[in-house]
Design an enzyme around this catalytic site. Structure first.
Site, short mmCIF file in Angstrom:
data_model
loop_
_atom_site.label_atom_id
_atom_site.label_comp_id
_atom_site.label_asym_id
_atom_site.label_seq_id
_atom_site.Cartn_x
_atom_site.Cartn_y
_atom_site.Cartn_z
N GLU A 8 -24.94 -2.36 0.94
CA GLU A 8 -25.68 -1.07 0.38
C GLU A 8 -26.50 -1.39 -0.69
O GLU A 8 -27.73 -0.89 -0.64
CB GLU A 8 -24.70 0.03 -0.23
N HIS A 16 -8.35 -18.54 14.26
CA HIS A 16 -7.58 -18.30 15.56
C HIS A 16 -8.40 -17.21 16.39
O HIS A 16 -7.98 -16.90 17.28
CB HIS A 16 -6.13 -18.06 15.46
N LYS A 25 -24.69 11.72 6.50
CA LYS A 25 -23.94 12.75 5.92
C LYS A 25 -24.73 13.97 6.16
O LYS A 25 -24.20 15.10 6.70
CB LYS A 25 -23.91 12.66 4.46
#
Length: 471
Positions: free
Chosen positions: A325, A346, A461
């Site tokens: 951000e 792994h 948003k």
């Protein structure tokens, strides 16, 4: 005050290739020396903008707001605002004592730092321990960070299946309008209301809130009967991802008994180190130099933060948000990636070893374990071949894996740096939080990006609400 962490670049000797590795894939000392005057200038401007903000003067660098108060907030909380910190601790610990479980509702910077502190400093299985083994502190859960029906419903079901136990909510939201947290708050308040009615408890007494004074959430909590003593102001001029060393991180930490004073002291040590001019001692600026030069000169646009052991994974996830951000703007910004080793060796290890050379690996290495030391036992049977290592500690094996990974990456012309910390505790994590925040902000100044604000996050948003209104 000495910084309780170290930062080094891994200079693994690989026979005659060592010089070639540095020239082809690493950063030479003369590169850092060339960059140093710019770094000092950026550091000075970061500090100057803190003073500009205090005196209500605009930044000469950025036209947008520069919410830089996070930098000297630790000193302020330890001195002029010490009584407020004492109030936070007293209220939060009393809240923890009267509740068997506490649900922290928040998203992004409103919960990630608190989660990192909880997972790093508390017992790895804190919530499963009997209360006396938790030091009398409550269980701690994190929700309101996703729109996930099943995790919310599952936690409410868990809480309701403990009818003899009390629980409460800590809700954290700067604006009070972030939909994930707002939705979760309504849902959990309904469950808490039922709980309080059955036990004849005050609903408001079982809620703590951290928000901007006068926000929608602030007014909502007042209407729910939350007492003024249970309400804490989200500090002005501090962005969410920079707020871990404010009430945002201190309240949940104090609920489970963490030492918030030592947390702040660690951050103060980082601030003092940041203000030093000496290149040999300024580890924060050295970190910025390595990250920046590796990206600009070597194409290492992916920054892998490798936490050795699971307890610091949440710290890495907090840093993911901080870097993304802060610097991910105007087509710029490195991509963060958190891995936990040896677990992720792994899964991602193959790609990191032999894939594209577009990564800088930074190990976060705690030199000591906190719990009783485990050793490999010797058995009469040895089908698994472990008798060779009998008596060795698990931490020794982890260290050998770290050294082996550094060696393997060096042989494949991949660069590694390390943030070395002693035992994981509040002071160390306070220093690490401030270290990474200062480094990120300085790099923003270095590349001409305002590290404060996150305009891209607001777009989703806005569109989300539009879609909800259509359906």
């Amino acid at each position: 005050m000495k910084l309780p962490i170290e930062y080094t670049t891994s200079l693994v000797e690989v026979s005659h290739q060592a010089t070639a590795i540095e020239k082809e894939t690493g950063v030479l000392p003369e590169d850092i020396a060339w960059l140093w005057p710019r770094l000092l200038s950026c550091r000075d401007q970061v500090l100057a903008d803190v003073e500009n903000k205090k005196n209500r003067r605009p930044s000469p660098i950025f036209p947008e707001p520069v919410d830089s108060r996070f930098l000297d907030l630790p000193e302020e909380l330890l001195t002029t605002s010490r009584s407020e910190v004492e109030r936070m601790v007293e209220v939060a610990r009393n809240f923890g004592q009267k509740n068997d479980s506490v649900v922290v509702l928040g998203i992004g910077g409103s919960y990630m730092g608190a989660r990192a502190l909880f997972e790093g400093c508390c017992h790895p299985h804190h919530n499963e321990l009997p209360r006396e083994q938790r030091g009398g502190h409550p269980r701690l859960y994190f929700e309101g960070n996703n729109l996930d029906n099943d995790t919310m419903a599952g936690l409410i079901e868990l809480l309701e299946n403990r009818p003899d136990e009390k629980w409460g909510i800590v809700v954290i939201s700067k604006s009070g309008s972030t939909i994930e947290t707002a939705v979760a708050f309504r849902i959990f308040v309904e469950a808490l209301r039922r709980h309080c009615q059955k036990k004849e408890l005050s609903l408001g007494e079982h809620i703590l809130v951290v928000s901007q004074e006068g926000s929608n959430l602030w007014r909502l909590c007042q209407s729910l009967g939350v007492p003024e003593a249970n309400m804490f102001a989200f500090p002005n001029d501090v962005g969410g991802r920079f707020s871990v060393l404010s009430a945002v991180g201190l309240i949940p930490s104090a609920v489970v008994g963490l030492d918030v004073k030592r947390l702040l002291e660690g951050a103060v040590a980082a601030n003092e180190a940041f203000r030093k001019n000496d290149p040999a001692e300024n580890l924060i600026l050295k970190y910025v130099a390595i990250c920046h030069l590796m990206e600009m000169q070597r194409g290492a646009s992916i920054r892998v933060l490798a936490t050795w052991g699971k307890r610091l994974e949440a710290l890495g996830l907090w840093y993911d948000q901080l870097l993304s951000e802060s610097l991910g703007k105007n087509g710029q910004g490195a991509t963060p990636l958190t891995v936990v080793n040896t677990r992720d060796l792994h899964s991602r290890g193959q790609q990191h070893q032999e894939g594209r050379r577009d990564k800088l690996f930074t190990n976060v290495w705690p030199t000591q374990e906190r719990l009783p030391t485990l050793r490999i036992p010797r058995w009469d049977t040895d089908e698994d071949g472990l008798n060779e290592y009998a008596g060795r500690t698990v931490h020794e094996l982890l260290n050998a894996a770290r050294q082996g990974t550094n060696q393997a990456y060096a042989e494949a012309l991949r660069r590694t740096a390390e943030i070395v910390i002693p035992q994981i505790d509040e002071r160390t994590l306070g220093a690490v939080f401030q270290f990474l925040m200062l480094a990120t902000v300085t790099e923003g100044y270095l590349i001409g990006i305002n590290p404060y604000g996150q305009p891209g996050v607001e777009a989703y948003k806005r569109h989300m609400r539009q879609y909800l209104r259509k359906t």
